[in-house]
Structure formats: structure tokens, C-alpha cells
Design a protein around this motif. Structure first.
Motif, PDB file in Angstrom:
ATOM      1  N   ASP A 112      10.542   4.267  10.412  1.00 41.35           N
ATOM      2  CA  ASP A 112      11.452   3.668  11.695  1.00 41.35           C
ATOM      3  C   ASP A 112      10.633   3.052  12.748  1.00 41.35           C
ATOM      4  O   ASP A 112       9.304   2.573  12.371  1.00 41.35           O
ATOM      5  CB  ASP A 112      11.940   5.200  12.817  1.00 41.35           C
ATOM      6  N   SER A 113      11.113   2.641  13.943  1.00 39.23           N
ATOM      7  CA  SER A 113      10.457   1.859  14.685  1.00 39.23           C
ATOM      8  C   SER A 113       9.053   2.329  15.313  1.00 39.23           C
ATOM      9  O   SER A 113       8.309   1.240  15.781  1.00 39.23           O
ATOM     10  CB  SER A 113      11.515   1.443  16.147  1.00 39.23           C
ATOM     11  N   ALA A 114       8.960   3.658  15.124  1.00 32.80           N
ATOM     12  CA  ALA A 114       7.780   4.179  15.876  1.00 32.80           C
ATOM     13  C   ALA A 114       6.635   4.374  14.873  1.00 32.80           C
ATOM     14  O   ALA A 114       5.538   4.851  14.967  1.00 32.80           O
ATOM     15  CB  ALA A 114       7.957   5.521  16.499  1.00 32.80           C
ATOM     16  N   GLY A 115       7.178   3.696  13.559  1.00 35.57           N
ATOM     17  CA  GLY A 115       6.041   3.814  12.449  1.00 35.57           C
ATOM     18  C   GLY A 115       5.963   5.230  11.729  1.00 35.57           C
ATOM     19  O   GLY A 115       5.241   5.442  10.727  1.00 35.57           O
ATOM     20  N   GLN A 116       7.218   5.922  11.943  1.00 36.53           N
ATOM     21  CA  GLN A 116       7.266   7.199  11.288  1.00 36.53           C
ATOM     22  C   GLN A 116       7.672   7.171   9.818  1.00 36.53           C
ATOM     23  O   GLN A 116       8.950   6.416   9.682  1.00 36.53           O
ATOM     24  CB  GLN A 116       8.262   8.171  11.978  1.00 36.53           C
ATOM     25  N   LEU A 117       7.025   7.641   8.877  1.00 33.96           N
ATOM     26  CA  LEU A 117       7.565   7.491   7.504  1.00 33.96           C
ATOM     27  C   LEU A 117       8.506   8.621   7.260  1.00 33.96           C
ATOM     28  O   LEU A 117       8.384   9.725   7.677  1.00 33.96           O
ATOM     29  CB  LEU A 117       6.459   7.487   6.350  1.00 33.96           C
ATOM     30  N   THR A 147       8.613  -0.805   3.307  1.00 31.81           N
ATOM     31  CA  THR A 147       7.721  -2.244   2.577  1.00 31.81           C
ATOM     32  C   THR A 147       8.543  -3.460   3.437  1.00 31.81           C
ATOM     33  O   THR A 147       7.834  -4.168   3.844  1.00 31.81           O
ATOM     34  CB  THR A 147       8.032  -2.330   1.114  1.00 31.81           C
ATOM     35  N   ALA A 148       9.954  -3.315   3.537  1.00 33.98           N
ATOM     36  CA  ALA A 148      10.527  -4.469   4.465  1.00 33.98           C
ATOM     37  C   ALA A 148      10.098  -4.271   5.953  1.00 33.98           C
ATOM     38  O   ALA A 148      10.104  -5.393   6.502  1.00 33.98           O
ATOM     39  CB  ALA A 148      12.161  -4.236   4.424  1.00 33.98           C
ATOM     40  N   VAL A 149       9.978  -3.216   6.196  1.00 36.84           N
ATOM     41  CA  VAL A 149       9.732  -2.825   7.811  1.00 36.84           C
ATOM     42  C   VAL A 149       8.372  -3.456   8.070  1.00 36.84           C
ATOM     43  O   VAL A 149       7.980  -4.127   8.875  1.00 36.84           O
ATOM     44  CB  VAL A 149       9.541  -1.461   8.310  1.00 36.84           C
ATOM     45  N   ALA A 150       7.402  -3.180   7.225  1.00 29.50           N
ATOM     46  CA  ALA A 150       5.912  -3.620   7.428  1.00 29.50           C
ATOM     47  C   ALA A 150       6.077  -5.376   7.200  1.00 29.50           C
ATOM     48  O   ALA A 150       5.236  -6.018   8.029  1.00 29.50           O
ATOM     49  CB  ALA A 150       5.170  -3.355   6.183  1.00 29.50           C
ATOM     50  N   ALA A 151       6.866  -5.937   6.627  1.00 33.58           N
ATOM     51  CA  ALA A 151       6.758  -7.434   6.423  1.00 33.58           C
ATOM     52  C   ALA A 151       7.306  -7.862   7.727  1.00 33.58           C
ATOM     53  O   ALA A 151       7.175  -8.782   8.189  1.00 33.58           O
ATOM     54  CB  ALA A 151       7.646  -7.918   5.148  1.00 33.58           C
ATOM     55  N   ALA A 152       8.516  -7.028   8.190  1.00 32.09           N
ATOM     56  CA  ALA A 152       9.110  -7.535   9.398  1.00 32.09           C
ATOM     57  C   ALA A 152       8.396  -7.270  10.657  1.00 32.09           C
ATOM     58  O   ALA A 152       8.750  -7.730  11.747  1.00 32.09           O
ATOM     59  CB  ALA A 152      10.540  -7.081   9.426  1.00 32.09           C
ATOM     60  N   GLY A 153       7.205  -6.766  10.698  1.00 33.17           N
ATOM     61  CA  GLY A 153       6.593  -6.340  11.907  1.00 33.17           C
ATOM     62  C   GLY A 153       6.761  -5.138  12.490  1.00 33.17           C
ATOM     63  O   GLY A 153       6.527  -4.735  13.501  1.00 33.17           O
ATOM     64  N   ASP A 188       0.764  -1.150   0.063  1.00 38.36           N
ATOM     65  CA  ASP A 188      -0.061  -0.026  -0.130  1.00 38.36           C
ATOM     66  C   ASP A 188       0.808   1.247   0.055  1.00 38.36           C
ATOM     67  O   ASP A 188       0.522   2.319  -0.636  1.00 38.36           O
ATOM     68  CB  ASP A 188      -0.651   0.195   1.236  1.00 38.36           C
ATOM     69  N   LEU A 189       2.105   1.194   0.932  1.00 43.05           N
ATOM     70  CA  LEU A 189       2.883   2.280   0.942  1.00 43.05           C
ATOM     71  C   LEU A 189       3.543   2.720  -0.685  1.00 43.05           C
ATOM     72  O   LEU A 189       3.763   3.660  -1.005  1.00 43.05           O
ATOM     73  CB  LEU A 189       3.884   2.270   1.944  1.00 43.05           C
ATOM     74  N   ARG A 220       2.264   1.875  -3.218  1.00 49.85           N
ATOM     75  CA  ARG A 220       1.143   2.233  -4.393  1.00 49.85           C
ATOM     76  C   ARG A 220       0.958   3.864  -4.154  1.00 49.85           C
ATOM     77  O   ARG A 220       1.067   4.735  -4.865  1.00 49.85           O
ATOM     78  CB  ARG A 220      -0.173   1.552  -4.035  1.00 49.85           C
ATOM     79  N   ILE A 221       0.829   4.112  -2.621  1.00 51.88           N
ATOM     80  CA  ILE A 221       0.947   5.705  -2.360  1.00 51.88           C
ATOM     81  C   ILE A 221       1.992   6.720  -2.932  1.00 51.88           C
ATOM     82  O   ILE A 221       1.765   7.642  -3.471  1.00 51.88           O
ATOM     83  CB  ILE A 221       0.559   5.864  -0.822  1.00 51.88           C
ATOM     84  N   TRP A 222       3.055   5.940  -2.742  1.00 55.13           N
ATOM     85  CA  TRP A 222       4.331   6.523  -3.127  1.00 55.13           C
ATOM     86  C   TRP A 222       4.425   6.660  -4.606  1.00 55.13           C
ATOM     87  O   TRP A 222       4.884   7.930  -5.209  1.00 55.13           O
ATOM     88  CB  TRP A 222       5.806   6.179  -2.634  1.00 55.13           C
ATOM     89  N   SER A 223       3.888   5.692  -5.215  1.00 53.10           N
ATOM     90  CA  SER A 223       4.005   5.834  -7.014  1.00 53.10           C
ATOM     91  C   SER A 223       3.005   6.996  -7.373  1.00 53.10           C
ATOM     92  O   SER A 223       3.411   7.603  -8.225  1.00 53.10           O
ATOM     93  CB  SER A 223       3.646   4.333  -7.431  1.00 53.10           C
ATOM     94  N   GLU A 224       1.825   6.958  -6.840  1.00 54.69           N
ATOM     95  CA  GLU A 224       0.737   7.712  -7.208  1.00 54.69           C
ATOM     96  C   GLU A 224       1.167   9.368  -6.848  1.00 54.69           C
ATOM     97  O   GLU A 224       1.202  10.233  -7.892  1.00 54.69           O
ATOM     98  CB  GLU A 224      -0.583   7.511  -6.634  1.00 54.69           C
ATOM     99  N   ALA A 225       1.746   9.650  -5.719  1.00 49.48           N
ATOM    100  CA  ALA A 225       2.127  10.979  -5.278  1.00 49.48           C
ATOM    101  C   ALA A 225       3.562  11.299  -6.159  1.00 49.48           C
ATOM    102  O   ALA A 225       3.246  12.474  -6.515  1.00 49.48           O
ATOM    103  CB  ALA A 225       2.548  10.693  -3.909  1.00 49.48           C
ATOM    104  N   SER A 226       4.360  10.351  -6.611  1.00 49.42           N
ATOM    105  CA  SER A 226       5.521  10.792  -7.126  1.00 49.42           C
ATOM    106  C   SER A 226       4.950  11.272  -8.758  1.00 49.42           C
ATOM    107  O   SER A 226       5.444  12.222  -9.150  1.00 49.42           O
ATOM    108  CB  SER A 226       6.250   9.623  -7.382  1.00 49.42           C
ATOM    109  N   VAL A 227       4.101  10.508  -9.335  1.00 49.33           N
ATOM    110  CA  VAL A 227       3.671  11.191 -10.551  1.00 49.33           C
ATOM    111  C   VAL A 227       2.950  12.314 -10.633  1.00 49.33           C
ATOM    112  O   VAL A 227       3.452  13.206 -11.532  1.00 49.33           O
ATOM    113  CB  VAL A 227       2.572   9.756 -11.105  1.00 49.33           C
TER     114      VAL A 227
END
Length: 485
Positions: A45-50, A100-106, A12-13, A15-22
Motif C-alpha cells: 500500500d501507499s505506506a509501504g505495508q506489505l 513489484t509494480a509499486v516499487a517501480a512506480a515509486g 528483491d520482494l 525473490r523473498i516471496w519465492s524463497e519463503a513460498s518454497v
């Protein structure tokens, strides 16, 4: 991101980054996008900050100044979860994996630089946080969370303006309309407008509170005309319950934009809606703004925000250090003589003062209370300029650039388009935008009456070439050193 986000959150991130970049590429152009944004990546980061991680510190600074606000507007409009982007360079975040890797790793990733993260994340929690609703999130995207009434330091030069700002924020009846804050840059006008917006939205969550800079108003209006969507643009502003427009002096010299602003102002006042402006001068001193609009701007209440005295600056420095202490950046309190020395040697705006305080905090850390006057001077180094603030003028920039390239100042103002003249002219325009508060139309007028679009093109061209052309980068750096003395 929460631990249950999984791989779908990362997708999802993406997708959002791709659309915003365009969308961002279409707005800022291929050159700047490819130079500064395309090589960057969104991480978490560990606190969920993008975090948008740029390859270099130069790219980070460019994004912060020219694109971060718009990135957050686009991101919040697409995301719907009121998550905001911060920007750091690769050296500041180490080898943290992409979002994306952070999401997969929890989400179990530790931020490599907590002190730098605290410095860049602001000083205080907002009176009201970013809103979750999609449309309102977009309206809040231009606001800075730390700029609230709680973090505003009151002094003799801003007490009246602060009192009026708090009155406007409460939606009180009988207020003057519009309210116009004016004063030199860096002394709290933007802070007051942000604070009004946060508090007004907290008190009336259902209200439509719109905050815009004048340059964003200009660019959005121009784009709406190009897309033939001016009706939607007008509706988005005229349906506001409160409109806050920052740095309104930048609409000077653009007739169609001034006409639209005047129409919007008239419509909102007739409907009993609240309007707040800020500028570097009082309304009637905005000579580049056409008389009818000036008259409407001056029809309400004008609140001066004066340059801070020594006592106020010391209070601001102390307040900033206290906030950084709460974030764990420093421990203890600075000695009174250290604060006084810092204030006396930083004669510029409050922004420059906060920058010097940040430098001291980052260097001292847990030793803050033990830092002596001599140590503070050594730690701060070039951050303390040691003399009265010197304003750089357009005329000075033109003379310096002409001398550097063995030209005459008249050559930069002439119609000559040979590369030997055109490129130095573009560099001069770029430096004017970097080192003065002049708007694009004003700079154009001072370069032989050129249109603001010519100036905009010149500035973007130099921004595009600097990362690629070492000679231009060296020229800009050398000229900047000359201008700063």
C-alpha cells in the motif's frame, strides 16, 4: 517501500516471496499451499505495508489462522528489514498493483479501504517495535505488535497476573521461575506473554528473548528430528535468556516432545534464565502431561488469569473504541447504554467482545456517538448471540456428524476405513479442531485411540478438499450451523 526503491526493490520482494513460498509449501503440504497460498500475491500500500492478497475471504481467514505467523517468520528471516505481512482478500484491496509494480512506480498507490486497513492493523503501537537484526527479527516474528502492556486493560481478575508479568519483563532479581499463567481462553494470557517479550527486549536489546506457541515448538521439534538437526534446535532454545511458551497444554500426549521440553526447562533454570508459560489450566491439572514435567511447571509461580467481570469488559470495549478512534475508524464515543448492552449480549471471551466492538465500529463509523441502543442491536445483528456461551464438545461433534451421514457414533471410532466412514470421520476431526480447544493428540484419543498424525492428516485433507469439493463444503457448513444451534 521508499520512493527510491525502484525495480530492484520489486525484484528483491519477488525473490523473498519465492524463497519463503518454497519453505512454506514443504511445511504445510502441497494441498493447502495450492488451495490457499499459491493463488495469492504480495502487494504494497501507499505506506509501504506489505499485504498478502488472497482471492477469497475464506482463503484469507484460513491463512490468518494457519499460516500467517509462519509466513512472517520466514519473511523476516529472509528480508532483514523487519517488514511484516498482513493478509486481506481481493475484495478488500480492490485492484491495487503487486508490490513489484509499486516499487517501480515509486510507491504512489492509495489503499482502497483505509477503514478496513485500520481495523485489521491492530489497536496500538508496541512498547518496542520489531527489531531489524535478522536473528532477532525471526524471534519476534510470532509476536503481535498491538499486544503490549500499554494496551492491556487491568481488572480484578487479572491484576495479580499483570503485576507479575511487569516484574518478569523488567528482568528483576528474585522472581519465581518458571512463571505460569493459567486461565480460560480469550482473557489475556497471550497478551501478557507478548507484552513481556516486547518490554524485556526493549529493556535489554542484546538479550535473546524467544516466544513460541506450544504447537510451533512441537512442529519445529518434529521437523528437526526428521532433518536430523535436533542439536541446532536445542541450541536455539537453550541459548535463550528468556523463553516464553504459549498454550503449553498442547504438548500433552507427545512423549518425545515433553521430554525435550523438560530437558530445555531444566537447562534454562540451571543457567538462571527466565521462563514463562501459559495454559488453559493450572500445571497439576494438565493430566495429559507426564508427571515430571507437570512438577517442574508447578515449581515456580502460578498466576491465574480469571474471566473478566462486567466492569472489566466495559473497560475493554471502551479502550478498543478509543484505539479505533485514534486510527480514524470511528468518531466520538459510544453511549454508555450501548456499551453495556454490547457487553451483556456478548458473554464469551474478550476476543469475541473485541470482534463485536469491531463490527459496531465498522458499521457506525463517524456516527458512533449518535448510535442509539436500538440502532446498535440492528447494526450488530448476529454478532450479539444473546445467551450464555455454549461450549461445543468432541462427543457432540461426533454425534452430530454421525447423524448427518446416517452412521453410528461408534462407526467414527471404529477401525473401518471405507470412504463412507473415513470421510465423515475426517470431517468430524476437522470440526473438533475448529470448534474445541483440544490438541491433535487429545482428539486422536477420542477417536478410538488414533495417533495425532492421523488427526493432522484428516484435518488437512478436509482443508484441501473444501475449496474444490462443493459437497464437502456444504456438509461442513451445514454441520457447523447445527453445532452452533
Amino acid at each position: 517501500m521508499a520512493n527510491g526503491a525502484g525495480r530492484s526493490g520489486g525484484a528483491d520482494l519477488d525473490r523473498i516471496w519465492s524463497e519463503a513460498s518454497v519453505r512454506l509449501r514443504a511445511e504445510i503440504g502441497d494441498g493447502p499451499f495450492n488451495s490457499y497460498v499459491a493463488p495469492s500475491a504480495v502487494r504494497m500500500d501507499s505506506a509501504g505495508q506489505l499485504i498478502l492478497v488472497t482471492p477469497t475471504a475464506y482463503a484469507r481467514d484460513w491463512v490468518r489462522k494457519n499460516a500467517l505467523r509462519r509466513m512472517n517468520e520466514l519473511w523476516l528471516g529472509l528480508d532483514g528489514q523487519h517488514r511484516r505481512l498482513e493478509v486481506r482478500c481481493r475484495a478488500e484491496v480492490g485492484s491495487a498493483p503487486p508490490a513489484t509494480a509499486v516499487a517501480a512506480a515509486g510507491g504512489n498507490v492509495v489503499d482502497a479501504t483505509p477503514r478496513l486497513a485500520a481495523l485489521s492493523s491492530g489497536v496500538a503501537a508496541p512498547t518496542v517495535g520489531p527489531v531489524a537484526d535478522g536473528a532477532r527479527a525471526v524471534r519476534a516474528a510470532g509476536l503481535q505488535e498491538r499486544l503490549t502492556f500499554d494496551s492491556f486493560v487491568e481488572g480484578q481478575g487479572n491484576a495479580f497476573a499483570l503485576a507479575i508479568a511487569k516484574q518478569v519483563a523488567t528482568w528483576a532479581d528474585g522472581h519465581f521461575n518458571p512463571v505460569f499463567f493459567c486461565g480460560p481462553y480469550g482473557y489475556g494470557k497471550t497478551h501478557l506473554l507478548n507484552a513481556i517479550a516486547w518490554e524485556a527486549q526493549r529493556l535489554r536489546p542484546e538479550a535473546k528473548v524467544v516466544y513460541l506457541t506450544a504447537e510451533r515448538f512441537l512442529s519445529t521439534f518434529v521437523k528437526a528430528m526428521q532433518d536430523r538437526s535436533t542439536a541446532a534446535f536445542k541450541d536455539s532454545l537453550r541459548s535463550a535468556d528468556m523463553l516464553l511458551l504459549d498454550d503449553v497444554q498442547f504438548v500433552g500426549g507427545k512423549a518425545s516432545t515433553q521430554e525435550e521440553l523438560l530437558s530445555t526447562l531444566t537447562a534454562l533454570i540451571e543457567d538462571g534464565k527466565r521462563i514463562v508459560f501459559s495454559a488453559d489450566r493450572a500445571p497439576m491439572a494438565l493430566t495429559e502431561v507426564e508427571p515430571r514435567l507437570r512438577s517442574h511447571l508447578a515449581a515456580g509461580l502460578t498466576c491465574p488469569v480469571e474471566a473478566g467481570d462486567r466492569e472489566l469488559k466495559i473497560a475493554v470495549a471502551r479502550n478498543r473504541l478509543a484505539a479505533l478512534s485514534a486510527l480514524g475508524v470511528v468518531k466520538g464515543e459510544a453511549a454508555p447504554e450501548v456499551l453495556a448492552h454490547l457487553v451483556d449480549r456478548t458473554p464469551g471471551s474478550m476476543r469475541e467482545l473485541e470482534g463485536a466492538v469491531n463490527t459496531l465500529a465498522a458499521a457506525a463509523g463517524a456516527r458512533l456517538s449518535a448510535v442509539t441502543l436500538d440502532e446498535a442491536s440492528a447494526l450488530l445483528g448476529a454478532a450479539l448471540r444473546g445467551g450464555p456461551e455454549r461450549r461445543i464438545t468432541v462427543d457432540e461433534i461426533q454425534k452430530t456428524v454421525a447423524e448427518h451421514f446416517s452412521l453410528k457414533q461408534a462407526d467414527l471410532l471404529s477401525e473401518r476405513r471405507t470412504r463412507s466412514v473415513a470421510r465423515p470421520r475426517q470431517i468430524a476431526m476437522y470440526l473438533c479442531k475448529q470448534h474445541t480447544t483440544r490438541s491433535y493428540p487429545d482428539i486422536g484419543r477420542r477417536f478410538g485411540g488414533r495417533d495425532h498424525t492421523t488427526v493432522l492428516h484428516g484435518v488437512r485433507k478436509i482443508e484441501e478438499l473444501m475449496p474444490k469439493d462443493d459437497q464437502i463444503a456444504r456438509d461442513v457448513e451445514a454441520l457447523t450451523r447445527k453445532l452452533r444451534g
